[in-house]
Design a protein around this motif. Structure first.
Motif, PDB file in Angstrom:
ATOM      1  N   MET A  52      -2.997 -10.305   2.476  1.00 53.88           N
ATOM      2  CA  MET A  52      -2.752  -9.505   1.288  1.00 53.88           C
ATOM      3  C   MET A  52      -3.292 -10.241   0.070  1.00 53.88           C
ATOM      4  N   TYR A  53      -3.377  -9.527  -1.048  1.00 52.77           N
ATOM      5  CA  TYR A  53      -3.828 -10.118  -2.299  1.00 52.77           C
ATOM      6  C   TYR A  53      -2.610 -10.548  -3.099  1.00 52.77           C
ATOM      7  N   GLU A  54      -2.522 -11.826  -3.432  1.00 57.41           N
ATOM      8  CA  GLU A  54      -1.362 -12.365  -4.130  1.00 57.41           C
ATOM      9  C   GLU A  54      -1.530 -12.264  -5.638  1.00 57.41           C
ATOM     10  N   CYS A  55      -0.452 -11.908  -6.299  1.00 53.86           N
ATOM     11  CA  CYS A  55      -0.444 -11.846  -7.757  1.00 53.86           C
ATOM     12  C   CYS A  55      -0.535 -13.269  -8.314  1.00 53.86           C
ATOM     13  N   PRO A  56      -1.452 -13.551  -9.249  1.00 48.62           N
ATOM     14  CA  PRO A  56      -1.560 -14.897  -9.831  1.00 48.62           C
ATOM     15  C   PRO A  56      -0.317 -15.320 -10.600  1.00 48.62           C
ATOM     16  N   ASN A  57       0.477 -14.334 -11.029  1.00 47.34           N
ATOM     17  CA  ASN A  57       1.657 -14.646 -11.832  1.00 47.34           C
ATOM     18  C   ASN A  57       2.882 -14.972 -10.989  1.00 47.34           C
ATOM     19  N   CYS A  58       3.150 -14.140  -9.934  1.00 48.02           N
ATOM     20  CA  CYS A  58       4.392 -14.289  -9.175  1.00 48.02           C
ATOM     21  C   CYS A  58       4.180 -14.353  -7.666  1.00 48.02           C
ATOM     22  N   SER A  59       2.938 -14.299  -7.215  1.00 49.01           N
ATOM     23  CA  SER A  59       2.580 -14.340  -5.789  1.00 49.01           C
ATOM     24  C   SER A  59       3.019 -13.089  -5.030  1.00 49.01           C
ATOM     25  N   GLY A  60       3.360 -12.015  -5.755  1.00 51.96           N
ATOM     26  CA  GLY A  60       3.689 -10.751  -5.108  1.00 51.96           C
ATOM     27  C   GLY A  60       2.450 -10.071  -4.558  1.00 51.96           C
ATOM     28  N   ASN A  61       2.671  -9.031  -3.747  1.00 49.73           N
ATOM     29  CA  ASN A  61       1.557  -8.326  -3.117  1.00 49.73           C
ATOM     30  C   ASN A  61       0.939  -7.344  -4.110  1.00 49.73           C
ATOM     31  N   LEU A  62      -0.342  -7.462  -4.341  1.00 51.84           N
ATOM     32  CA  LEU A  62      -1.048  -6.565  -5.253  1.00 51.84           C
ATOM     33  C   LEU A  62      -1.545  -5.335  -4.502  1.00 51.84           C
ATOM     34  N   LYS A  63      -1.408  -4.167  -5.120  1.00 50.37           N
ATOM     35  CA  LYS A  63      -1.899  -2.907  -4.571  1.00 50.37           C
ATOM     36  C   LYS A  63      -2.830  -2.254  -5.583  1.00 50.37           C
ATOM     37  N   PHE A  64      -3.834  -1.549  -5.072  1.00 50.10           N
ATOM     38  CA  PHE A  64      -4.734  -0.842  -5.976  1.00 50.10           C
ATOM     39  C   PHE A  64      -4.011   0.356  -6.569  1.00 50.10           C
ATOM     40  N   GLU A  65      -3.983   0.427  -7.907  1.00 53.59           N
ATOM     41  CA  GLU A  65      -3.308   1.507  -8.626  1.00 53.59           C
ATOM     42  C   GLU A  65      -4.346   2.515  -9.098  1.00 53.59           C
ATOM     43  N   ILE A  66      -4.185   3.760  -8.687  1.00 59.55           N
ATOM     44  CA  ILE A  66      -5.207   4.767  -8.945  1.00 59.55           C
ATOM     45  C   ILE A  66      -5.324   5.090 -10.437  1.00 59.55           C
ATOM     46  N   LYS A  67      -4.209   5.240 -11.120  1.00 60.29           N
ATOM     47  CA  LYS A  67      -4.253   5.638 -12.533  1.00 60.29           C
ATOM     48  C   LYS A  67      -4.976   4.611 -13.396  1.00 60.29           C
ATOM     49  N   SER A  68      -4.680   3.330 -13.182  1.00 59.70           N
ATOM     50  CA  SER A  68      -5.305   2.289 -14.004  1.00 59.70           C
ATOM     51  C   SER A  68      -6.616   1.784 -13.418  1.00 59.70           C
ATOM     52  N   GLN A  69      -6.884   2.128 -12.123  1.00 56.16           N
ATOM     53  CA  GLN A  69      -8.057   1.635 -11.408  1.00 56.16           C
ATOM     54  C   GLN A  69      -8.085   0.109 -11.354  1.00 56.16           C
ATOM     55  N   LYS A  70      -6.877  -0.489 -11.271  1.00 52.60           N
ATOM     56  CA  LYS A  70      -6.755  -1.938 -11.189  1.00 52.60           C
ATOM     57  C   LYS A  70      -5.760  -2.322 -10.105  1.00 52.60           C
ATOM     58  N   LEU A  71      -5.745  -3.601  -9.738  1.00 50.09           N
ATOM     59  CA  LEU A  71      -4.730  -4.116  -8.833  1.00 50.09           C
ATOM     60  C   LEU A  71      -3.455  -4.352  -9.628  1.00 50.09           C
ATOM     61  N   ALA A  72      -2.355  -3.789  -9.145  1.00 52.18           N
ATOM     62  CA  ALA A  72      -1.091  -3.873  -9.881  1.00 52.18           C
ATOM     63  C   ALA A  72      -0.028  -4.553  -9.033  1.00 52.18           C
ATOM     64  N   CYS A  73       0.838  -5.303  -9.690  1.00 54.51           N
ATOM     65  CA  CYS A  73       1.944  -5.983  -9.030  1.00 54.51           C
ATOM     66  C   CYS A  73       3.234  -5.233  -9.338  1.00 54.51           C
ATOM     67  N   ALA A  74       3.957  -4.817  -8.297  1.00 58.70           N
ATOM     68  CA  ALA A  74       5.198  -4.059  -8.489  1.00 58.70           C
ATOM     69  C   ALA A  74       6.355  -4.956  -8.914  1.00 58.70           C
ATOM     70  N   TYR A  75       6.198  -6.279  -8.829  1.00 55.33           N
ATOM     71  CA  TYR A  75       7.294  -7.204  -9.134  1.00 55.33           C
ATOM     72  C   TYR A  75       7.276  -7.640 -10.600  1.00 55.33           C
TER      73      TYR A  75
END
Length: 462
Positions: free
Chosen positions: A1-24
């Motif tokens: 998985m892709y880790e968030c640089p801030n909290c190491s959470g799982n990043l998912k591609f967010e359609i609205k922003s067209q970016k990888l987003a962290c839910a945490y």
């Protein structure tokens, strides 16, 4: 998985922003700025042609999807089986381009629900909100062709006009230099994705293609490509040539002329393939399964266009037809009086027409059963292996009843007996044949609206 640089959470591609987003932590990152350790290793060794993914395989139909996530999936998008798919790590060839999802799952569900409002006879499961929530985002593999048309072009044109009693025809040689470039003529590259669905979902806007990075797959799945670019390149060239020819005919200098197509249009236009790009296009995908058949509901992940197989509930359809027939009969009875001869003739015509409709339905079923309308599938099929027609007993019964009804009506019409009993008997026989034909048409409709389970087709692929 892709880790968030801030909290190491799982990043998912967010359609609205067209970016990888962290839910945490709520962080948002450019897909091109985030890499996994394996991606970094690949870049260090300059081996960008492949990337590591988790491949999920259905134990029932053998269908395969891959993803950047390693979460276990509980159902198969191809055969609809509710089963845990086996997984393995694999290295897949990296596509050249991708069109990221533009329509969210909520957009998809709204578009699908809108279409289902007009589908009165579909099974109730297709309207169930819990069922609709199972739409899955899948990137389907496509070949996107880059086509070049360059060189001198010579076409024939003519113009006709009348003067007095004479018609004059002037013929011209139309010459010019052609320099055109086409990007975006696409065809699906998977035998698991039927041509009639992929073609109906088109078009995709190739201007929104971006260079592929595995991060776009985070939170989604992708189908594997198993159809070569040579299968559809001729279709892409034909479309380009047709478009170019129409553009030439609209030129100001050629107005009023009837321009003739060159006998060898491809050679006349100088069309050649520059490159076939391996691309991924977004599709929201849902499967409905009934015994040994499946129906696919799909939504274009870029435009929101809905393409769905439409099975019906036969009992509901027959009940609605009978309820509708009563008021129609009463209404027509107020204005029309059918004489015995008219009843006989009308019954014979309806029997013949319904038999033809049933025959056309069986022809469509035959093509659907053996994927004869799917170029990608037939391109991989073993040479010399012919599909059997398999018309079934119903076809011969229908043909026999319709033939008897039509011949009886013809003989009664020729003999012209005095008693109306003969006319009514022939008319009732013809209407009986019509009723049987219509029941067979409705009963077999779902064979045309749905598809065989994919495991049957896998056995036919070379």
């Amino acid at each position: 998985m892709y880790e968030c640089p801030n909290c190491s959470g799982n990043l998912k591609f967010e359609i609205k922003s067209q970016k990888l987003a962290c839910a945490y932590c709520g962080g948002s990152f450019d897909p091109y700025s985030i890499t996994k350790d394996t991606d970094a290793i690949e870049n260090n060794f300059k081996n960008d042609d492949f990337f590591d993914v988790t491949v999920f395989t259905c134990p029932q139909c053998g269908g395969e999807l891959f993803s950047e996530d390693n979460e276990a999936t509980s159902f198969c998008s191809f055969c609809g089986a509710s089963t845990i798919l086996s997984s393995r790590i694999s290295r897949e060839k990296r596509p050249d381009f991708i069109i990221p999802f533009k329509k969210t799952k909520e957009d998809c569900k709204k578009a699908y629900a809108q279409k289902m409002r007009k589908a009165f006879f579909v099974p109730k499961e297709l309207r169930n909100p819990e069922y609709i929530d199972e739409f899955r985002g899948i990137y389907m593999p496509y070949w996107s062709y880059q086509l070049i048309q360059k060189g001198n072009v010579l076409l024939k044109g003519e113009k006709s006009y009348r003067r007095g009693d004479y018609v004059y025809t002037e013929r011209y040689d139309l010459s010019g230099r052609l320099d055109s470039y086409y990007l975006g003529y696409s065809s699906d590259a998977s035998t698991s994705f039927y041509d009639n669905i992929s073609q109906a979902l088109a078009p995709y806007d190739a201007k929104e293609m971006v260079h592929f990075t595995p991060a776009f797959l985070s939170g989604f799945y992708a189908d594997t490509a198993d159809v070569g670019p040579e299968v559809y390149v001729g279709d892409a060239m034909e479309k380009a040539e047709e478009n170019t020819f129409r553009s030439i005919c609209k030129e100001e200098a050629f107005k009023g002329l009837k321009v003739k197509r060159p006998k060898d249009q491809r050679q006349g236009m100088g069309t050649y393939l520059r490159k076939a790009d391996n691309t991924m296009y977004p599709v929201w995908f849902l499967t409905y399964r009934n015994k040994d058949r499946v129906a696919y509901m799909t939504v274009n992940g870029q435009t929101g266009k809905v393409v769905a197989d439409m099975p019906i509930e036969p009992k509901r359809y027959l009940a609605a037809s009978l309820l509708l027939a009563v008021p129609i009969f009463l209404f027509l009875n107020l204005f029309l009086t059918l004489r015995p001869a008219w009843l006989l003739g009308l019954g014979a015509v309806l029997a013949a027409v319904s038999a033809v409709i049933y025959g056309l339905e069986l022809e469509g079923i035959h093509k659907r059963e053996h994927n004869l309308d799917d170029r990608g599938f037939t391109g991989k099929k073993e040479k010399g292996k012919k599909a059997r027609a398999g018309l079934g007993r119903g076809f011969f019964v229908t043909a026999a009843l319709s033939a008897v009804a039509v011949l009886s009506a013809a003989m009664i019409g020729i003999v012209r007996p005095v008693s109306d009993v003969y006319y009514y008997t022939g008319g009732l026989l013809a209407l009986g044949a019509v009723l049987f034909n219509m029941i067979e048409i409705i009963r077999n409709y779902n064979r045309l609206a749905m598809r065989r389970l994919p495991q049957f087709d896998k056995k036919e692929v070379a």
